[in-house]
Write a protein that holds these residues in place. Structure first.
Motif, short mmCIF file in Angstrom:
data_model
loop_
_atom_site.label_atom_id
_atom_site.label_comp_id
_atom_site.label_asym_id
_atom_site.label_seq_id
_atom_site.Cartn_x
_atom_site.Cartn_y
_atom_site.Cartn_z
N PHE A 39 0.85 -1.20 0.00
CA PHE A 39 0.00 0.00 0.00
C PHE A 39 0.88 1.25 0.00
CE2 PHE A 39 -2.73 3.22 2.05
CZ PHE A 39 -3.81 3.17 1.18
N GLY A 40 1.96 1.19 0.77
CA GLY A 40 2.92 2.31 0.79
C GLY A 40 3.54 2.55 -0.58
N GLY A 42 2.05 1.93 -3.37
CA GLY A 42 0.98 2.57 -4.15
C GLY A 42 0.95 4.06 -3.90
N LEU A 43 1.06 4.44 -2.63
CA LEU A 43 1.08 5.87 -2.28
C LEU A 43 2.33 6.53 -2.87
CD1 LEU A 43 -0.11 5.77 1.46
CD2 LEU A 43 -1.45 6.42 -0.57
N THR A 44 3.43 5.80 -2.89
CA THR A 44 4.67 6.34 -3.47
C THR A 44 4.47 6.63 -4.96
OG1 THR A 44 5.93 5.02 -1.90
CG2 THR A 44 7.14 5.87 -3.80
N LEU A 46 1.71 7.34 -6.38
CA LEU A 46 0.85 8.54 -6.44
C LEU A 46 1.69 9.81 -6.27
CD1 LEU A 46 -2.19 8.68 -6.83
CD2 LEU A 46 -2.45 8.81 -4.34
N ALA A 47 2.61 9.78 -5.30
CA ALA A 47 3.48 10.95 -5.05
C ALA A 47 4.40 11.20 -6.25
CB ALA A 47 4.30 10.71 -3.79
N ARG A 50 2.93 13.10 -9.23
CA ARG A 50 2.66 14.54 -9.12
C ARG A 50 3.65 15.34 -9.97
NH1 ARG A 50 -0.54 16.71 -5.29
NH2 ARG A 50 0.82 18.52 -5.04
N LEU A 129 -6.58 5.09 -8.38
CA LEU A 129 -7.04 5.38 -7.01
C LEU A 129 -8.08 4.36 -6.56
CD1 LEU A 129 -7.30 9.28 -7.17
CD2 LEU A 129 -5.70 7.93 -5.79
N LEU A 132 -6.33 1.13 -5.69
CA LEU A 132 -5.52 1.28 -4.48
C LEU A 132 -6.38 1.34 -3.21
CD1 LEU A 132 -2.56 1.71 -3.50
CD2 LEU A 132 -2.98 4.18 -3.69
N ALA A 133 -7.47 2.12 -3.28
CA ALA A 133 -8.20 2.43 -2.04
C ALA A 133 -9.61 1.85 -1.96
CB ALA A 133 -8.28 3.95 -1.87
#
Lengths: 239, 317
Positions: A39-40, A42-44, A46-47, A50, A129, A132-133
């Motif tokens: 999950f981390g 996945g967030l990475t 996303l970051a 950007r 998204l 992921l969520a």
């Protein structure tokens, strides 16, 4: 296979829904806390999206490749193959996708990301998204146990759907080839879930259809622009 | 599975077996088991395998889907309990295939846990397109089961039967196999099955037969009787669909006339009451259901008029 027309999806289902979801329960227990790491990651992604520089794009491709390789080995080859004789082939398919991501995205640097500007890239971000969520929550909402949750990066379905979403954000050549295996997996898993009469069977195939349709739409638009530009170039060049 | 299947079989009465089936004393293991003993007071019915006269109980155990639980140890233990209940009730024949995922390993785990019950009648299949690799697959299956040799090996879905059957007959001649058979399911390839039954010295055939799928009554079942071939019936409950179809309806009063305490027994007794049928092989993952299923091996069987009544009743539901 003789008399193939007499076969239904159910004829190819080798296991019960209970066995299938128990597989995720046992798998999740065995790999804990890899889910948090996934999950981390996945967030990475996303970051990194950007402001996706060439280096960051390579990093995104590397993360995705790592997820596909993990699912190939830890899920398909080690777990799913115990109840589905095709599990080994699925492992090879997921391994191939990991290799393609490494080759196309990391070695050759063919994946470039831009900020979402058109319908396809906006939809791609939302599909990612969702995978992921939201997608992990669907099972528990439908009454399945939390321990059977399917998470991006470690479970095949959200990993395939998320990859399709990310590929919709990619500009440049090479992404269409990378979409083939995730789209095929979405069809296979959709058929499996449909045979099990799972109410969420439509999610992966719908995500794949959406991704393919948006890609084709984008490609046609690019061809139209290309034709207009070439005819304007021709007009400008004429005496 | 629906709870309505768990009705008591208290209505069982000691009675005569229908024509073709012979009754024997209750298996000692079943009598020793309090639940089984309370559930099935009628005579235990068997039918002889035509080629040898060896008697088989009318209900066996399938393993398609239900025993494919992979490495899930809790589920493997649960399957072992299904096997325990099956043997306690007097069951013998267990059927599997290399096609059924981990089912063979799970059966092997269960029978090892139960100290290799001597009454086991092991029925497996060869399912590979290459005839040359058939013996290798059979050996792998045997290792999964953990048995010295199989009682029955069948060519699964008639796949490459021309190549496999000679090898199976050779195994039988060498004393490494007791019976040879061929299988199909869901009404497929009946013409090929008929040709094999007419031309090959098979001991067993296996195909789908249940109260709604009765095509085999026309040619295959009479032919099996003429040729003295044992018949195993798969899909006896249409993978549970038949139970789901009938479970909403109350058990008919006439169920007591054939010593049935639940719908599963009515549906199974319809099948095994056909004189050409040796046994039906319902699959289940629940010990209480296997007790109910094997319960169809006890008590009176429907006669022809009752068989017609069962068909008419189920078709209306």
């Amino acid at each position: 296979m003789s008399e193939w027309w007499t076969y239904t999806l159910r004829d190819f289902l080798l296991f019960s829904p209970r066995t299938y979801y128990r597989l995720f329960e046992i798998y999740n227990a065995a790999i804990w806390p890899a889910q948090i790491v996934a999950f981390g990651l996945g967030l990475t992604i996303l970051a990194l999206l950007r402001r996706a520089t060439a280096t960051r794009a390579r990093l995104i491709a590397a993360i995705l490749a790592g997820c596909w390789l993990w699912v190939a080995i830890a899920f398909h080859a080690t777990r799913y193959a115990t109840i589905n004789t095709a599990g080994v082939y699925f492992a090879w398919g997921f391994g191939l996708e990991a290799a393609l991501l490494i080759w196309t995205g990391v070695v050759r640097g063919r994946l470039a990301f831009e900020r979402p500007a058109d319908l396809a890239s906006h939809a791609g971000l939302w599909i990612f998204l969702f995978a992921l969520a939201i997608e992990p929550l669907v099972g528990p909402v439908l009454g399945r146990e939390w321990r059977q949750v399917e998470i991006f990066g470690v479970a095949p379905d959200p990993t395939a759907v998320a990859t399709l979403g990310i590929l919709l954000l990619v500009t440049g050549r090479g992404r269409r080839m990378l979409m083939i295996i995730p789209a095929i997996w979405c069809a296979i898993t959709g058929a499996t879930l449909l045979a099990m009469k799972a109410p969420d069977a439509w999610i992966p195939p719908l995500a794949a259809l959406l991704a393919v349709w948006l890609t084709v739409r984008q490609w046609r638009a690019a061809r139209r622009i290309g034709r207009v530009e070439s005819s304007e170039d021709a007009r400008a060049a004429s005496p | 599975m629906p709870q309505s299947r768990t009705l008591s079989r208290r209505t069982f009465l000691a009675s005569l077996a229908a024509a073709g089936a012979s009754s024997v004393l209750r298996p000692a293991s079943a009598a020793a088991h309090p639940v089984a003993a309370a559930a099935a007071p009628g005579p235990f019915l068997t039918r002889p395998i035509p080629s040898t006269g060896e008697k088989l109980p009318l209900v066996g155990l399938g393993s398609w889907i239900t025993f494919n639980v992979g490495d899930d140890m809790a589920a493997r233990d649960s399957c072992a309990e299904v096997l325990r209940a099956f043997f306690q009730e007097g069951g013998r024949l267990i059927d599997s295939s290399p096609m059924y995922g981990s089912s063979q390993e799970v059966i092997g785990y269960g029978i090892h846990k139960l100290n290799n019950p001597p009454q086991l009648f092991s029925a497996d299949k060869v399912w590979i397109s290459s005839g040359a690799r058939g013996p290798e697959q059979v050996e792998e299956s045997r290792r999964h089961w953990g048995v010295a040799h199989f009682d029955l090996l069948q060519v699964h879905n008639l796949m490459s039967w021309e190549e496999h059957l000679p090898k199976l007959f050779a195994m039988k001649a060498a004393g490494r196999l007791r019976y040879v058979g061929v299988t199909t399911s869901d009404g497929r390839r009946h013409d090929d099955m008929e040709r094999i039954m007419r031309s090959q010295p098979v001991d067993f055939v296996q195909f789908s037969y249940n109260v709604l799928d009765r095509e085999v009554e026309e040619r295959l079942l009479p032919l099996a009787r003429d040729r003295r071939i044992a018949v195993i019936c798969n899909r006896p409950l249409r993978r549970g669909d038949l139970i789901r179809r009938v479970e909403r309806s109350p058990l008919p009063a006439w169920a007591a006339e054939i010593d049935c305490g639940n719908w599963a027994q009515i549906l199974l007794k319809f099948i095994v009451s056909h004189p050409a049928v040796s046994c039906a092989i319902p699959a289940t993952s629940r010990a209480d259901h296997v007790r109910e299923n094997v319960g169809a091996s006890y008590g009176r069987l429907p006669d022809e008029a009752m068989r017609r009544r069962i068909v008419a009743h189920v078709e209306k539901l």
